[in-house]
Design an enzyme around this catalytic site. Structure first.
Site, PDB file in Angstrom:
ATOM      1  N   GLU A  38       0.804  -1.225   0.000  1.00  0.00           N
ATOM      2  CA  GLU A  38       0.000   0.000   0.000  1.00  0.00           C
ATOM      3  C   GLU A  38       0.834   1.269   0.000  1.00  0.00           C
ATOM      4  O   GLU A  38       0.542   2.219   0.729  1.00  0.00           O
ATOM      5  CB  GLU A  38      -0.966  -0.015   1.192  1.00  0.00           C
ATOM      6  CG  GLU A  38      -1.975  -1.152   1.118  1.00  0.00           C
ATOM      7  CD  GLU A  38      -2.911  -1.198   2.312  1.00  0.00           C
ATOM      8  OE1 GLU A  38      -2.535  -0.712   3.384  1.00  0.00           O
ATOM      9  OE2 GLU A  38      -4.013  -1.753   2.167  1.00  0.00           O
ATOM     10  N   VAL A  39       1.860   1.318  -0.820  1.00  0.00           N
ATOM     11  CA  VAL A  39       2.610   2.562  -0.993  1.00  0.00           C
ATOM     12  C   VAL A  39       1.694   3.544  -1.733  1.00  0.00           C
ATOM     13  O   VAL A  39       1.208   3.236  -2.828  1.00  0.00           O
ATOM     14  CB  VAL A  39       3.902   2.327  -1.790  1.00  0.00           C
ATOM     15  CG1 VAL A  39       4.657   3.646  -1.981  1.00  0.00           C
ATOM     16  CG2 VAL A  39       4.776   1.307  -1.075  1.00  0.00           C
TER      17      VAL A  39
END
EC number: 3.2.1.52
Length: 983
Positions: A326-327
């Site tokens: 989840e960058v």
């Protein structure tokens, strides 16, 4: 003779039904174990265990681990001797037979032989068990031998006598080599003993990988002096290297490989800020990115790689997970990130920044003999193919990644974008969860090639405290399903219900320690939520800077409630005693507690103010049951639910816009309901006390205050005492209420200091007589006492006064000759406003109070209830005016005798007084009557010669209905009441 063909038992080409898993007259069927074996060819007769038998290791094999060279990655470093010794200990527990372990002996009938043998058909973890006069176990690795011992132990567990094996041949190996559970220990710490229990459970059912997600923004659970600031300060909330060494030895003993995970660059607030140096992107891209490590900076990347190296050295296993989950893609538009891409000729895209960082970590890990793994939500970030990708996207994404040459561990199980083997125990009703039964009905992707295996991830979003058992209980059924389907992916032979019977029949793993159910019947709650104590995360348990989530404090235990902002109830609203919390009707509003269900006996007590009518709404819930404010399909009656079993309700509905105290008490007789200290109902059914959350995925609409949970059944008298305590000292009705005074010495000593709950602040008046301080309690209240904590400047003579409007005062008690300190003045009076009128000071100074506390019944039982009357003078004067809480509206009857007005309190109540505020048309003679059904009345008190004004009539009676029957008017008009108050 029978054989398995494609997973089915075949005799003379006829499909046989499976044997029942709970009743075995002789040796158990290998198809009844969990996971089900791949192939079973039945022989004739059985092999009986005997004390004279031995566990035999062939000569030269005792210290060996594998005949495959190099040793496969998921074969733990555990010798045949070690497997044999553990098997002997487990046999003694499960079968009651102690067998000696011997090396190099010639097997004789009655022996069990553990033999490392080359047979490529058995793979890395498979085995063959041939049962005749001896039991001969063959496998290419010690892992295969260990798996065979689990099969034999389960077969013994299924036998009535626990001493026989059916003769025949089992050939068994897993469909998927990587069979994993992933646990989030970053957001919430898991005890080492719990992790060991999980490992023991996994190995019993042949799961072989435990991934430990060691960090989240809220904490990093690994402690090294070199990186001390990123871990909680309490040693009991983090793992030392010595603890990891111990845990890994235990895992090796049980054929489970540990895979550590440090998730970077996102989910990393504690990593990026914890050492005192800001390594996040917040100063470059905005404060919202304090949870993302600056992985564009070469120095900070290297610092992170060194951190990974520090902790990777703690683990002996072959893999290390580097996260990359989840960058936020929004960073691509940050000027700083754009500049980093533009200035580096090797980088063209935002995704390549992540790829470079992942490859840098993977290269460093490879130098230390480890292979990197990382999450892959899509196919946009594609590092080197040496990195194993754990697919957290769709099935199609997994297929695509494999086609690109990546080894893939999957979590997806269906065609949807978020149908993953995924569980967040805090999030009730979340459609992304894998439901119980879905794993069992799943068919794994074709084994082999780049399909390494399957993983079930358990996350602690929103649940930062709670009990390990809460997670373990919810994980258990899914864990068993995962074990079954990843080991044997052939079509299932039984229903889900039959599978669950098999799981129950094999029981717990050897060495399992049952959870303690010790209880103390001391009449004290295990958990209390008064909603007054501020929720303050501590650096002992978390990186406090990142713990910005709403929460509520358990003032007795450690089940603090937490939530993300979007699902949190509203805090700091007015309650019975100080603050309360407010829920939105039929919405997903909750504070997650994470407490394991408590079997009866138990008690749950709380104040409830239902403000919005709805249906099927929850006060408390867990995954297994709920206490419902408004039970499904009952016309909003209060009830309990056991999910998947039934809904049960009481003949009671919570009133709207009124505080009531409820207590549910469950024991072997059923569940009793008490309202305001009196029992109003009982049902035969019980549920386990749900301690998963306050509220739920369909919360009730209203306010909740002072929730107390007990692991014992309170008696009727104890419930009454608990309720009555709110009127005799447990609840300060003045705290936090609006307050005024005749004067204040200076601005540093305002009247509000006397009701702020702070023993160090005070109100102080000017140095003259008289002086007063007054509190608005918010509603007409039956007051039982007032407590005054004087500073040195005390009142020698004073009056305790009450008022309905804050203007006209009545003296309830007079104190003369006081000597300061603490005064407790007993009362039996009703009023909304309370005033202390000082008439003579005890010193030359003014009057000064540290605190003014008021105690009594927090509600007029008649307020807002259904009212009826024998008549009304006109439509402008209905009976409802007498219970509306408005001192300017009134009921007025016709001009004749007798007349009456009656109020339905909703449930039977123990009554102590009735207060009547007469208009000019009063009753000279009247009776106060009570009834259970509104038809048959009994007289509780009679008044002769009344003179109007305000009458407070003492009664000692129980009833649901209260009636004032006027028999003689005091004027030529009818009967007219501004207000009826019942307590």
């Amino acid at each position: 003779m029978a054989a398995i063909v494609g997973g089915a038992v075949v005799v003379a080409a006829t499909l046989l039904p499976m044997s029942a898993p709970t009743a075995h007259a002789a040796a158990a069927d290998p198809l009844d174990i969990v996971p089900r074996v791949q192939s079973w060819t039945a022989g004739s007769g059985s092999f009986a265990l005997h004390q004279s038998g031995r566990i035999v290791i062939p000569a030269g094999e005792a210290t060996d681990v594998s005949v495959i060279s190099p040793r496969p990655a998921l074969v733990v470093d555990r010798s045949v001797q070690h497997v044999a010794d553990s098997f002997a200990a487990d046999l003694a527990e499960v079968g009651g037979v102690t067998l000696a372990v011997t090396v190099g002996a010639t097997p004789v009938p009655g022996d069990i032989v553990l033999d490392l043998a080359t047979d490529t058909g058995l793979g890395d973890s498979g085995y063959r068990v041939t049962t005749a006069d001896t039991v001969t176990v063959e496998a290419q690795t010690s892992s295969g031998l260990f798996n065979a011992t689990r099969t034999l132990l389960q077969l013994l567990r299924l036998n009535t006598g626990a001493d026989e094996f059916a003769r025949g041949v089992i050939v068994d190996q897993p469909s998927l080599s990587y069979r994993a559970i992933s646990v989030d220990v970053g957001r919430r710490y898991w005890e080492i003993d719990t992790l060991k229990a999980l490992i023991r459970d996994m190995s019993w059912q042949k799961l072989n990988v435990l991934q430990l997600h060691f960090n989240e923004s809220e904490a990093v659970r690994l402690y090294s002096e070199a990186y001390a600031g990123i871990a909680p300060s309490s040693p009991s909330e983090r793992y030392s290297q010595a603890q990891i060494d111990d845990l890994e030895r235990f895992a090796n003993d049980h054929n489970v490989t540990l895979v550590p995970e440090i998730d970077l660059p996102a989910h990393a607030t504690a990593v990026a800020l914890g050492t005192g140096t800001d390594r996040s992107l917040r100063s470059q891209c905005g404060s919202q990115y304090n949870w993302v490590l600056d992985y564009t900076d070469a120095g900070k990347r290297q610092w992170a790689v060194d951190l990974i190296g520090e902790f990777a050295a703690w683990f002996d296993g072959p893999y290390f997970h580097i996260g990359n989950d989840e960058v936020p893609h929004e960073l691509a538009s940050c000027d700083y990130v754009e500049a980093a891409i533009a200035s580096d000729p090797a980088i063209d895209t935002f995704e390549q920044l992540q790829e470079r960082f992942a490859n840098q970590q993977a290269d460093a890990l490879a130098e230390n003999g480890k292979r990197a793994m990382m999450w892959a939500n899509g196919s946009n970030v594609l590092p080197d193919t040496d990195i194993i990708l754990v697919n957290f996207g769709s099935l199609a994404n997994a297929d695509n990644l494999r086609s690109l040459g990546y080894d893939v561990v999957n979590t997806a199980y269906n065609t949807g974008s978020y149908t993953r083997f995924f569980l967040i125990p805090a999030m009730f009703g979340d459609s992304r969860h894998v439901a119980k039964g879905n794993i069992y009905s799943w068919t794994p992707a074709t084994p082999g090639g780049h399909n390494l295996g399957q993983q079930l991830a358990v996350w602690a979003d929103e649940l930062f405290y709670g009990e390990d058992r809460y997670f373990m209980d919810e994980l258990a059924p899914r864990r068993s399903e995962l074990a079954e389907r990843t080991w044997n992916s052939t079509p299932t032979l039984d229903t889900l219900a039959q599978f669950r019977e098999r799981v129950a029949a094999i029981g717990d793993a050897p060495g399992t320690i049952a959870p303690s159910n010790a209880r103390t019947d001391d009449g004290q709650p295990s958990h209390r939520y008064d909603f007054d104590t501020a929720f303050t995360p501590s650096s002992d348990t978390h990186y406090a800077t990142a713990m910005t989530h709403p929460g509520v404090t358990d003032s007795i235990g450690e089940l603090h409630g937490t939530a993300y902002t979007g699902s949190a109830p509203t805090r700091d609203v007015a309650g019975v005693d100080g603050a309360a919390i407010r829920f939105t009707a039929a919405a997903n509003r909750r504070f997650s507690l994470g407490g394991a269900d408590v079997a009866p006996p138990w008690t749950a007590a709380m104040w409830v103010n239902r403000e919005t009518a709805s249906t099927d709404t929850q006060l408390l819930r867990s995954w297994n049951g709920a206490i419902k404010a408004e039970q499904h399909n009952t016309g909003a009656r209060l009830g309990i639910t056991k999910f998947g079993v039934g809904d049960y309700s009481f003949d009671y509905t919570l009133p709207l816009n009124e505080w009531v105290h409820i207590a549910l008490v469950a024991d072997s007789q059923g569940t009793r309901l008490y309202v305001d200290g009196q029992q109003v109902g009982q049902i035969a059914q019980t549920i386990a006390l749900p301690q998963g959350a306050l509220g739920g995925n369909r919360s009730f609409g209203g306010r909740l205050d002072d929730v107390l949970l007990y692991d014992e059944a309170l008696s009727s008298s104890a419930v009454a005492t608990l309720h009555d305590g709110y009127g005799t000292g447990a609840t300060d009705l003045a705290q936090g209420r609006p307050v005024t005074a005749s004067s204040q010495e200076t601005a540093a000593f305002p009247a509000s200091n006397a009701v702020d709950g702070n023993a160090t602040t005070r109100w102080s008046s000017l140095r003259s007589d008289p002086q007063w301080i007054a509190v608005d309690l918010g509603a007409q209240t039956q007051l039982s006492s007032v407590r005054l904590e004087w500073e040195a400047a005390y009142g020698r003579d004073y009056q305790v006064q009450v008022s309905g409007d804050g203007t006209t005062w009545t003296t309830a008690e007079t104190v003369n000759g006081g000597n300061g300190g603490v005064d407790t003045v007993s009362l039996n009076v009703v009023g909304r406003h309370l005033r202390i009128l000082g008439t003579a000071r005890g010193t030359n100074y003014g009057y000064s109070l540290f605190s003014l506390s008021a105690y009594g019944s927090p509600a007029n039982l008649a307020h807002g209830k259904s009212a009826s009357a024998s008549s009304q003078e006109t439509a402008a004067f209905p009976a409802s005016n007498a219970v509306d809480g408005n001192a300017t509206t009134r009921w007025s009857s016709l001009r004749s005798d007798p007349q009456w007005i009656a109020v339905d309190l909703g449930v039977p109540r123990q009554l102590s007084s009735v207060r009547l505020e007469w208009e000019g048309a009063y009753a000279r003679d009247y009776q106060v009557q009570v009834s259970d059904d509104g038809t048959t009345w009994s007289t509780a008190a009679s008044v002769i010669g009344g003179d109007g004004g305000v009458d407070v009539v003492a009664v000692n009676a129980t009833g649901r209905h209260v009636r004032v029957l006027g028999t003689a008017r005091g004027t030529s008009y009818g009967y007219s009441l501004w207000e009826i108050s019942v307590s």
